[in-house]
Each structure stands twice: as C-alpha cells, then as structure tokens.
Design a protein around this motif. Structure first.
Motif, PDB file in Angstrom:
ATOM      1  N   TYR A   1      14.719 135.366 132.204  1.00 46.66           N
ATOM      2  CA  TYR A   1      15.840 134.430 132.276  1.00 46.66           C
ATOM      3  C   TYR A   1      15.358 133.135 132.929  1.00 46.66           C
ATOM      4  O   TYR A   1      15.525 132.922 134.139  1.00 46.66           O
ATOM      5  CB  TYR A   1      16.986 135.025 133.097  1.00 46.66           C
ATOM      6  CG  TYR A   1      17.506 136.340 132.567  1.00 46.66           C
ATOM      7  CD1 TYR A   1      18.611 136.412 131.724  1.00 46.66           C
ATOM      8  CD2 TYR A   1      16.872 137.547 132.906  1.00 46.66           C
ATOM      9  CE1 TYR A   1      19.078 137.613 131.234  1.00 46.66           C
ATOM     10  CE2 TYR A   1      17.334 138.761 132.421  1.00 46.66           C
ATOM     11  CZ  TYR A   1      18.427 138.790 131.593  1.00 46.66           C
ATOM     12  OH  TYR A   1      18.887 140.000 131.122  1.00 46.66           O
TER      13      TYR A   1
ATOM     14  N   HIS B   1      15.001 129.273 134.205  1.00 48.64           N
ATOM     15  CA  HIS B   1      15.944 128.292 134.723  1.00 48.64           C
ATOM     16  C   HIS B   1      15.689 126.951 134.032  1.00 48.64           C
ATOM     17  O   HIS B   1      14.593 126.689 133.532  1.00 48.64           O
ATOM     18  CB  HIS B   1      15.761 128.167 136.240  1.00 48.64           C
ATOM     19  CG  HIS B   1      16.871 127.455 136.923  1.00 48.64           C
ATOM     20  ND1 HIS B   1      16.830 126.108 137.202  1.00 48.64           N
ATOM     21  CD2 HIS B   1      18.072 127.900 137.388  1.00 48.64           C
ATOM     22  CE1 HIS B   1      17.948 125.745 137.807  1.00 48.64           C
ATOM     23  NE2 HIS B   1      18.716 126.818 137.933  1.00 48.64           N
TER      24      HIS B   1
ATOM     25  N   ALA C   1      20.335 134.022 138.382  1.00 45.89           N
ATOM     26  CA  ALA C   1      19.839 133.106 137.353  1.00 45.89           C
ATOM     27  C   ALA C   1      20.469 131.717 137.458  1.00 45.89           C
ATOM     28  O   ALA C   1      19.966 130.767 136.842  1.00 45.89           O
ATOM     29  CB  ALA C   1      20.090 133.696 135.970  1.00 45.89           C
TER      30      ALA C   1
END
Length: 290
Positions: A27, A29, A58
């Motif tokens: 995940y 950023h 996240a």
C-alpha cells in the motif's frame, strides 16, 4: 466521534526471495519518501489479521504486509527451515530486494519474535519495532513431540483435528469482544487451513522452531520498541509483555483495557494512533538531538 476509514483495495503481489515465493500486499503512500512499515503476522494467521489496521496506517505511511512461508498465500516450501531466525533473515532479504532502509517492523504474536530476530541480525535496515501481543520465553517443542511428527499420517491427523475444531470458539478465545466474530470473519481466517501443504508446513515449524529469544539476547537489542498488549490476552498473558518490557531496555509498554490477543481486530484506531505517536515522537527526539 469515531472516524471511519474507507477499506482499501488489496494490492497483492508475489516476489521470489531466494528459492521462496513470497506473497505480500503493498500500500504505497502518495509521498514516495513516506516511512515504510512492514507488518508481520503471528502463528496460524496471515495478512488478514491486519485488515482493519492497514487503512488507518496507510493514511500516513507506506504499508506492506507479508505472509510468512507456510502461511496465508506464501509458498508452503518443503526445503525452507521454518525457524524464527530463518523468518527474520527472510524479512531482511525482502527489505534488501525492495531497496528500503530504516524500515519499521510491526509484528504480532510470533511475528514479534520474527521482528526481534531481524533486529538482531541486521539493525542497519531497521529503525524501530512495534510488537503487538508479542510472544516470549516459549521453549522449543519437546523432543518426543518432534519425534512423533515423523510418524506416518501425522499430518493427516493434525489436519483432521484442526478442521474439526470450532473456529468460532477459537476466534472468541483470542478476542475480548466475542461479538466481533462473524461468519465472514470465520471464512476469511479459515481460508488458509484449506491451502495445499499448509499442515505439512505446520509440522516443519514444530520441528524447526527454536525457543524464543532469551533475556540476555533481548538485552542486546537497541532499537526503540513499542510494546502494546491487551489486558485480557489469554494466549500471551500480560505478564509476558511486562517481562519483555523489562528485558528490552529501549522499550515502552502500553496496555489496552478490554482487549484480547487479536488486538488489531479490536482496537485498530487506538493502535494506529499510538503507533503514529510513537513514530513521530521518535523522529522529534532524533531532530532535537541533532
């Protein structure tokens, strides 16, 4: 008022680490320089155990969750040594393959011991640790049990015994709030039990897993560590968390009320808040010292 974070689509990947096929969820950023957090699950679990925590982390970090070999969707290798030290080495190899540095490891239960092993093996790749309901001081399986694991049909018997057990009761035993156990949750946690080779991997873990790190080994770990434990943890009692806090010299312990062992399912918002505060406070302390 409690704020809700929208669930994220699962970005699933596979990566070859040496001779192993490793499953992980990534995940990233929007900030390419965001801090990397690697989540390591515990025994009889997988990335699914972090499903509620990931969306909150996240928001601020690059979050990665991995399935350890033998669990979840990672390879059920017949040649891998299923020891805590080997798991720690694998995590470090994964970090190197991805080109990351100063990673924060977040380990739950057995995953906490894996994180500690990685910390001792190569501290330069890791900046700090977060240990959730971390196990500790567990000894190696008895030699008689290890010998029995080589008997014909041992794997078949283990599989039959596990699958006959009521998973609802098992999940209730790792939670303080048993109302959280739903049919969907049971289905998701049961899925890996049906994976080919899963029970053979469990037997190899029984044979290969060494005892947990001893106090004198824990004393050598210098990374800042946040320990979070549920006061109603029936799997790894709070006394273990307090003992780890004593043996890990650069640690802080937070105890959650009304929380069991599967703390990520019960307290995802609290966890995310305390993890973020821990990371930011450490950064502030570093900047001040400089």
């Amino acid at each position: 008022m409690e704020t809700k974070t929208q669930p994220l689509l699962t970005p699933a990947y596979r990566k070859r680490i040496g001779e192993l096929d490793l499953y992980y969820e990534d995940y990233p950023h929007r900030n390419p320089d965001a801090q990397v957090l690697i989540l390591i699950h515990g025994f009889l679990s997988s990335t699914i155990s972090f499903r509620k925590l990931i969306p909150h982390l996240a928001e601020d970090y690059h979050v990665v969750a991995i399935d350890l070999p033998g669990f979840g969707k990672s390879e059920k290798s017949k040649t891998f040594t299923y020891s805590l030290a080997s798991y720690g080495k694998l995590v470090l190899s994964f970090i190197k393959e991805m080109g990351w540095r100063d990673v924060i490891l977040i380990g739950h239960s057995m995953g906490g011991q894996v994180a500690l092993h990685a910390s001792r093996q190569d501290g330069k790749l890791i900046s700090k640790l977060v240990l959730l309901g971390c196990c500790g001081y567990i000894k190696r399986a008895r030699s008689t049990m290890i010998c029995c694991s080589y008997l014909p049909f041992f794997s078949w018997g283990l599989k039959r015994w596990v699958l006959k057990k009521d998973l609802r009761n098992n999940l209730s035993g790792v939670l303080h709030n048993i109302d959280l156990v739903t049919e969907d949750m049971i289905k998701e946690y049961r899925a890996q039990f049906l994976e080919d080779g899963f029970f053979d991997s469990l037997i190899r873990l029984l044979r290969h897993r060494e005892g947990d790190l001893k106090p004198f080994e824990l004393n050598t770990i210098v990374h800042p560590i946040l320990l979070i434990h549920g006061n109603d943890d029936k799997v790894i009692p709070l006394t273990t968390g307090k003992r780890l806090h004593s043996d890990l010299k650069n640690s802080r312990l937070i105890v959650y009320k009304d929380a069991g062992h599967l703390i990520m399912e019960e307290k995802p918002l609290d966890l995310a808040r305390d993890i973020k505060q821990f990371i930011s406070s450490e950064k502030e302390a570093l900047q001040t010292s400089v």
